[in-house]
Motif scaffolding. Structure first.
Motif, PDB file in Angstrom:
ATOM      1  N   ARG A   1      22.643  56.358  59.645  1.00 27.93           N
ATOM      2  CA  ARG A   1      21.437  57.115  59.281  1.00 27.93           C
ATOM      3  C   ARG A   1      21.656  57.873  57.964  1.00 27.93           C
ATOM      4  O   ARG A   1      20.752  57.987  57.137  1.00 27.93           O
ATOM      5  N   ASP A   2      22.883  58.394  57.738  1.00 25.24           N
ATOM      6  CA  ASP A   2      23.192  59.095  56.490  1.00 25.24           C
ATOM      7  C   ASP A   2      23.188  58.125  55.300  1.00 25.24           C
ATOM      8  O   ASP A   2      22.708  58.458  54.217  1.00 25.24           O
TER       9      ASP A   2
ATOM     10  N   ALA B   1      21.476  55.332  55.192  1.00 26.19           N
ATOM     11  CA  ALA B   1      20.067  54.981  54.989  1.00 26.19           C
ATOM     12  C   ALA B   1      19.339  56.079  54.218  1.00 26.19           C
ATOM     13  O   ALA B   1      18.556  55.791  53.306  1.00 26.19           O
ATOM     14  N   ALA B   2      19.604  57.331  54.561  1.00 18.44           N
ATOM     15  CA  ALA B   2      18.951  58.448  53.867  1.00 18.44           C
ATOM     16  C   ALA B   2      19.375  58.494  52.400  1.00 18.44           C
ATOM     17  O   ALA B   2      18.538  58.710  51.515  1.00 18.44           O
TER      18      ALA B   2
ATOM     19  N   ARG C   1      16.217  54.734  52.523  1.00 17.97           N
ATOM     20  CA  ARG C   1      15.783  53.682  53.438  1.00 17.97           C
ATOM     21  C   ARG C   1      15.701  54.221  54.865  1.00 17.97           C
ATOM     22  O   ARG C   1      16.004  53.521  55.811  1.00 17.97           O
ATOM     23  N   ASP C   2      15.297  55.473  54.991  1.00 17.69           N
ATOM     24  CA  ASP C   2      15.216  56.078  56.314  1.00 17.69           C
ATOM     25  C   ASP C   2      13.784  56.388  56.718  1.00 17.69           C
ATOM     26  O   ASP C   2      13.538  57.233  57.559  1.00 17.69           O
TER      27      ASP C   2
ATOM     28  N   SER D   1      12.453  53.154  61.694  1.00 20.65           N
ATOM     29  CA  SER D   1      13.603  52.651  62.445  1.00 20.65           C
ATOM     30  C   SER D   1      14.025  51.260  61.977  1.00 20.65           C
ATOM     31  O   SER D   1      15.208  50.942  62.003  1.00 20.65           O
TER      32      SER D   1
ATOM     33  N   SER E   1      14.034  50.085  58.915  1.00 18.57           N
ATOM     34  CA  SER E   1      14.849  50.243  57.704  1.00 18.57           C
ATOM     35  C   SER E   1      16.247  50.746  58.049  1.00 18.57           C
ATOM     36  O   SER E   1      17.239  50.263  57.511  1.00 18.57           O
ATOM     37  N   ILE E   2      16.311  51.711  58.950  1.00 18.64           N
ATOM     38  CA  ILE E   2      17.610  52.242  59.364  1.00 18.64           C
ATOM     39  C   ILE E   2      18.410  51.156  60.074  1.00 18.64           C
ATOM     40  O   ILE E   2      19.611  51.000  59.850  1.00 18.64           O
TER      41      ILE E   2
END
Length: 153
Positions: free
Chosen positions: A109-110, A112-113, A117-118, A121, A123-124
């Protein structure tokens, strides 16, 4: 004639049923988005593997072996090619991210952020799937449950 309280109760029951259906459909949508992201990621892996095998046997990379029921890369819809290109860019972006952050443990998630890209769901999960492939190819290490770290050179 139907009483007002009976009509109101009927409307409340219908609304509650629709709320439950909405919640169920949202959960189903999220599950399908995750599954689609995984399928797209796997599709890219299979296409790259077929390309590598085709180069080994001397066949053009955009043709599948005759006994396979797989369309050549040139016949894919544009959105599939865009997804394939985005996959390559995502891998590059993730590897660049790990180069920049150094030797620290990070969550999908980090990552992706950091790559912006967060938004949802799917994209993550695309980032998570790419991280798993990078772990499998030893380019990234799994540092613990849900944690990733740059692979050792």
């Amino acid at each position: 004639m139907v009483s007002t309280s009976r009509t109101a109760h009927s409307i409340e029951v219908t609304a509650e049923g629709l709320q439950e259906e909405l919640a169920r459909l949202q959960i189903q949508k999220q599950a399908l988005e995750r599954e689609l992201a995984a399928v797209v990621a796997h599709l890219g892996s299979v296409q790259r593997a077929l390309g590598a095998l085709a180069s080994v046997i001397g066949a053009p990379a955009d043709e599948a072996p005759e006994d396979e029921d797989i369309a050549p890369a040139t016949s894919r819809p544009d959105h599939d090619e865009d997804a394939h290109k985005q996959y390559g860019r995502l891998t590059e972006q993730i590897m660049k991210y790990f180069t920049e952050v150094g030797d620290v443990d990070v969550r999908a998630r980090d990552v992706a952020a950091a790559l912006d890209r967060d938004a949802d769901s799917a994209s993550i999960n695309a980032v998570r799937s790419t991280l798993d492939r990078l772990v499998a190819s030893s380019r990234v290490q799994r540092a613990g449950r849900g944690l990733y770290r740059a692979g050792r050179s």
